[in-house]
Enzyme design. Structure first.
Site, PDB file in Angstrom:
ATOM      1  N   LYS A 169       0.594  -1.373   0.214  1.00  0.00           N
ATOM      2  CA  LYS A 169      -0.395   0.217   0.188  1.00  0.00           C
ATOM      3  C   LYS A 169       0.474   1.245   0.405  1.00  0.00           C
ATOM      4  CE  LYS A 169      -1.699   2.768   2.958  1.00  0.00           C
ATOM      5  NZ  LYS A 169      -1.479   3.903   2.545  1.00  0.00           N
ATOM      6  N   GLY A 215       6.341   4.887   8.590  1.00  0.00           N
ATOM      7  CA  GLY A 215       6.100   5.758   8.098  1.00  0.00           C
ATOM      8  C   GLY A 215       6.826   6.810   9.773  1.00  0.00           C
ATOM      9  N   THR A 246       2.129   7.845  13.609  1.00  0.00           N
ATOM     10  CA  THR A 246       1.342   6.443  13.296  1.00  0.00           C
ATOM     11  C   THR A 246       1.639   5.244  13.544  1.00  0.00           C
ATOM     12  OG1 THR A 246       0.832   7.713  10.845  1.00  0.00           O
ATOM     13  CG2 THR A 246      -0.101   6.098  11.324  1.00  0.00           C
ATOM     14  N   GLY A 247       2.249   5.170  14.165  1.00  0.00           N
ATOM     15  CA  GLY A 247       3.260   3.454  14.480  1.00  0.00           C
ATOM     16  C   GLY A 247       2.709   3.008  15.790  1.00  0.00           C
ATOM     17  N   GLU A 272       8.898   1.014  11.275  1.00  0.00           N
ATOM     18  CA  GLU A 272       9.920   2.077  11.238  1.00  0.00           C
ATOM     19  C   GLU A 272       9.989   3.358  11.149  1.00  0.00           C
ATOM     20  OE1 GLU A 272      13.134   1.278  10.652  1.00  0.00           O
ATOM     21  OE2 GLU A 272      12.814  -0.692   9.962  1.00  0.00           O
ATOM     22  N   CYS A 316      14.173   9.880   7.098  1.00  0.00           N
ATOM     23  CA  CYS A 316      14.221   9.411   8.330  1.00  0.00           C
ATOM     24  C   CYS A 316      15.640   9.903   8.739  1.00  0.00           C
ATOM     25  CB  CYS A 316      13.619   8.283   8.674  1.00  0.00           C
ATOM     26  SG  CYS A 316      14.493   6.940   7.552  1.00  0.00           S
ATOM     27  N   GLU A 350      11.177  16.211  15.313  1.00  0.00           N
ATOM     28  CA  GLU A 350      11.834  15.845  13.875  1.00  0.00           C
ATOM     29  C   GLU A 350      11.306  16.980  12.819  1.00  0.00           C
ATOM     30  OE1 GLU A 350      10.054  12.530  11.896  1.00  0.00           O
ATOM     31  OE2 GLU A 350      11.661  12.009  10.569  1.00  0.00           O
TER      32      GLU A 350
HETATM   33  P1  NAD Z   1       2.226   8.923   7.929  1.00  0.00           P
HETATM   34  O1  NAD Z   1       3.011   7.875   9.270  1.00  0.00           O
HETATM   35  O2  NAD Z   1       1.648   9.634   7.585  1.00  0.00           O
HETATM   36  O3  NAD Z   1       1.985   7.509   6.887  1.00  0.00           O
HETATM   37  C1  NAD Z   1       2.508   6.429   6.468  1.00  0.00           C
HETATM   38  C2  NAD Z   1       2.277   5.435   6.069  1.00  0.00           C
HETATM   39  O4  NAD Z   1       1.014   4.625   6.288  1.00  0.00           O
HETATM   40  C3  NAD Z   1       1.357   6.228   4.310  1.00  0.00           C
HETATM   41  O5  NAD Z   1       0.751   5.087   3.521  1.00  0.00           O
HETATM   42  C4  NAD Z   1      -0.625   6.557   5.598  1.00  0.00           C
HETATM   43  O6  NAD Z   1      -0.998   6.569   4.841  1.00  0.00           O
HETATM   44  C5  NAD Z   1       0.123   5.200   6.349  1.00  0.00           C
HETATM   45  N1  NAD Z   1      -0.876   5.368   6.915  1.00  0.00           N
HETATM   46  C6  NAD Z   1      -1.621   6.518   7.632  1.00  0.00           C
HETATM   47  N2  NAD Z   1      -2.421   6.355   8.160  1.00  0.00           N
HETATM   48  C7  NAD Z   1      -1.862   4.843   8.650  1.00  0.00           C
HETATM   49  C8  NAD Z   1      -3.161   4.249   9.946  1.00  0.00           C
HETATM   50  N3  NAD Z   1      -3.568   4.402  10.731  1.00  0.00           N
HETATM   51  N4  NAD Z   1      -2.642   2.627   9.994  1.00  0.00           N
HETATM   52  C9  NAD Z   1      -2.143   2.493   8.687  1.00  0.00           C
HETATM   53  N5  NAD Z   1      -1.628   2.951   8.031  1.00  0.00           N
HETATM   54  C10 NAD Z   1      -1.459   4.598   8.326  1.00  0.00           C
HETATM   55  O7  NAD Z   1       4.237   9.175   7.995  1.00  0.00           O
HETATM   56  P2  NAD Z   1       4.372   9.860   6.207  1.00  0.00           P
HETATM   57  O8  NAD Z   1       4.192  11.667   6.628  1.00  0.00           O
HETATM   58  O9  NAD Z   1       4.177   9.230   5.149  1.00  0.00           O
HETATM   59  O10 NAD Z   1       6.244   9.739   6.256  1.00  0.00           O
HETATM   60  C11 NAD Z   1       7.147  10.455   7.048  1.00  0.00           C
HETATM   61  C12 NAD Z   1       7.543   9.905   8.485  1.00  0.00           C
HETATM   62  O11 NAD Z   1       8.259   8.889   8.104  1.00  0.00           O
HETATM   63  C13 NAD Z   1       8.932  11.046   9.568  1.00  0.00           C
HETATM   64  O12 NAD Z   1       8.478  10.386   9.932  1.00  0.00           O
HETATM   65  C14 NAD Z   1       9.952   9.459   9.387  1.00  0.00           C
HETATM   66  O13 NAD Z   1      10.589  10.317  10.171  1.00  0.00           O
HETATM   67  C15 NAD Z   1       9.154   8.821   8.874  1.00  0.00           C
HETATM   68  N6  NAD Z   1      10.116   7.519   8.159  1.00  0.00           N
HETATM   69  C16 NAD Z   1      10.681   6.673   8.827  1.00  0.00           C
HETATM   70  C17 NAD Z   1      11.733   5.974   7.903  1.00  0.00           C
HETATM   71  C18 NAD Z   1      12.355   5.015   8.899  1.00  0.00           C
HETATM   72  O14 NAD Z   1      12.978   3.668   7.858  1.00  0.00           O
HETATM   73  N7  NAD Z   1      12.137   4.636  10.023  1.00  0.00           N
HETATM   74  C19 NAD Z   1      11.797   5.907   6.748  1.00  0.00           C
HETATM   75  C20 NAD Z   1      10.861   6.908   5.978  1.00  0.00           C
HETATM   76  C21 NAD Z   1      10.211   7.843   6.530  1.00  0.00           C
END
Ligand code: NAD
Length: 473
Positions: A172, A223, A227-228, A245, A279, A376
């Site tokens: 997704k 993400g 959200t995690g 992650e 990230c 961040e």
């Molecule tokens: P986000 O958490 O908004 O979204 C990530 C994904 O999760 C998207 O596909 C989104 O549609 C989905 N999502 C949103 N709500 C959800 C829910 N309730 N249940 C399941 N899925 C859901 O993150 P973002 O804004 O897309 O990315 C930025 C963040 O990601 C930053 O904090 C960054 O540091 C982090 N990030 C971490 C890594 C890592 O490997 N640690 C890598 C890249 C980005």
């Protein structure tokens, strides 16, 4: 044949499928609409899960060698479409074309490398009366939830480990960047049996549908930390395996003995690549007070020279931030320069333009309590801070809920190792930052995640651990 980058459909059970409702992303360089993409419903997801479960029965019985062969052939197909995928990535994500090409190239390296890692089967004991073997078996159906900053490498970095270890996978992409995610699944159709590798694009409700679904056995999520937490809570209901992650607030500690001319160009890239939407970018730069003024002056000069522009412009290094939401968040954080009385050594102002452009901004020695240090940013704004005492700077680097990456910069490798040993992060570097490899596990401490991806631990996170006891008598 060139890739069709005008029509985008979901991949369900080996077929390209449309949905009654569609939506579209926006090119962040000019806010123009990108093509329509599907909005998957619960019914689409149910069909995909059914197909994935059916495919798993046979796919899980194939050998590693058979899966490796299919994945290598898929890598060749991806490689043949590198230019089209890179152009599409720039259009949807905003990153400069050469960085988009690097991401696609890196993803192909990951696709070719991950399946060369041997999954061990260990004879724990083999005696006259009993043999004990420990091995790994595939879990079932994996859901891969991907963010918008690295839509290609982060998707394939989940998909390939899942498939190689004998699972089926539903990917997704982020609603902000669905395009490459759908195309990499479309390109996979000839290489894998129907149902093994599927992709669904949708709205904000699709992620929760995946984490709730009883037919999915594992979620690999990349993400934000916020959200995690939601993902983990939702997965708990069906006891899904989870890999998370999440966000980071990486510190880099610069010691007084460094060669400024050597390290500053590296640190500038490692702080502002992809408009700092990575990230593991350097997000807090601690510089020893004895070299602080000289460092800041040179660092500012190097960053000032970065060309800001559309990803398609020659020589552009700083593209737009990826979306309107991120742009607004950044504007709000930039307002703290005034409200918290901070000093910008470079940049500091965001002006309206045809895209979501933000000039790289350096904040000169803000207080540790300022928001730009504590949060961040995920936007090109970097605090540079002074330090004097080694223990104190280590404590400041560790005084964060995040623990994704951290680095030390020094000519004295013993000292570098000593400081690195005390840093609370999943990835610690000496004289570099943000270096990754498909063979090296990658994950975060504290609120930066659970589990790891890549390397052997990343692969076996898609497996059950199984111990087999055979009584011979
Ligand atoms: P986000 O958490 O908004 O979204 C990530 C994904 O999760 C998207 O596909 C989104 O549609 C989905 N999502 C949103 N709500 C959800 C829910 N309730 N249940 C399941 N899925 C859901 O993150 P973002 O804004 O897309 O990315 C930025 C963040 O990601 C930053 O904090 C960054 O540091 C982090 N990030 C971490 C890594 C890592 O490997 N640690 C890598 C890249 C980005």
């Amino acid at each position: 044949m060139p890739l069709d980058t005008t029509t985008f459909r979901n991949v369900i059970n080996g077929e390209l499928t449309s949905t009654a409702t569609t939506r579209h992303g926006v090119n962040p360089a000019n806010k123009e609409p990108n093509p329509e993409v599907p909005v998957a419903t619960q019914e689409d997801l149910d069909r995909a899960v059914k197909a994935a479960r059916a495919a798993f029965k046979k796919w899980s019985k194939t050998t590693y060698e058979e899966r490796r062969k299919a994945i290598f052939a898929y890598a060749d197909t991806l490689e043949a479409h590198t230019d089209d995928l890179a152009a599409l990535l720039t259009r949807e994500q905003g990153k400069p074309l050469d960085q988009a090409r690097q991401e696609v190239g890196m993803a192909i390296v990951w696709v070719r490398s991950l399946p060369t890692i041997e999954i061990p089967e260990t004879v724990v004991s083999d005696k006259d009366d009993c043999k004990i073997v420990h091995r790994y078996t595939p879990l079932g159906v994996a859901g891969a939830i991907v963010p918008w900053n690295f839509p290609v490498v982060l998707a394939l970095g989940k998909i390939i480990p899942a498939i190689y270890t004998g699972n089926s996978v539903i990917v997704k992409p982020s609603p902000f960047t669905p395009y490459c995610g759908l195309k990499i699944a479309e390109l996979a159709i000839p290489h894998f049996p129907p149902g093994v590798f599927q992709a669904l694009s949708g709205g904000d409700d699709l992620g929760p549908m995946l984490t709730d679904h009883p037919g999915i056995d594992k979620i690999s999520f990349t993400g934000s930390t916020v959200t995690g937490r939601r993902v983990m809570a939702s997965c708990a209901k069906t006891l899904k395996r989870v890999t998370l992650e999440l966000g980071g607030n990486d510190a880099a500690i610069v010691c007084p003995d460094v060669d400024l001319d050597k390290i500053i160009p590296n640190l500038a890239v490692l702080s502002f690549l992809c408009s700092s939407q990575i990230c593991m970018m350097v997000k807090r730069l601690y510089v020893h007070s004895s070299i602080y003024d000289a460092f800041l002056a040179k660092f500012t000069e190097v960053v000032k020279a970065f060309k800001i522009g559309e990803g398609t412009e020659d020589g552009a290094f700083i593209g737009p931030v990826q979306n309107g939401m991120q742009f607004e968040k950044a504007k709000e954080l930039f307002s703290t320069i005034q409200s918290e009385n901070l000093t910008a050594a470079l940049g500091g102002q965001i002006s309206e333009s045809k895209g979501y452009f933000i000039p790289p901004t350096i904040i000169d020695n803000p207080p540790e309590s300022s928001r730009v240090v504590q949060e961040e940013p995920f936007a090109p704004i970097l605090p540079v801070l002074k330090w004097d005492d080694e223990d104190d700077v280590i404590a400041r680097a560790n005084a964060s809920e995040s623990g994704l990456g951290a680095s030390v910069w020094t000519k004295d490798l013993e000292k570098g190792q000593r400081i690195a040993d005390q840093l609370e992060a999943g990835n610690v570097w000496v004289n570099t930052h943000f270096e990754v490899s498909p063979f090296t596990p990658f994950g975060g401490h504290k609120s930066s995640g659970i589990g790891s991806e890549w390397g052997l631990p990343g692969l076996v996170s898609y497996c059950n651990s199984q111990s087999v006891w055979v009584k011979k008598a």
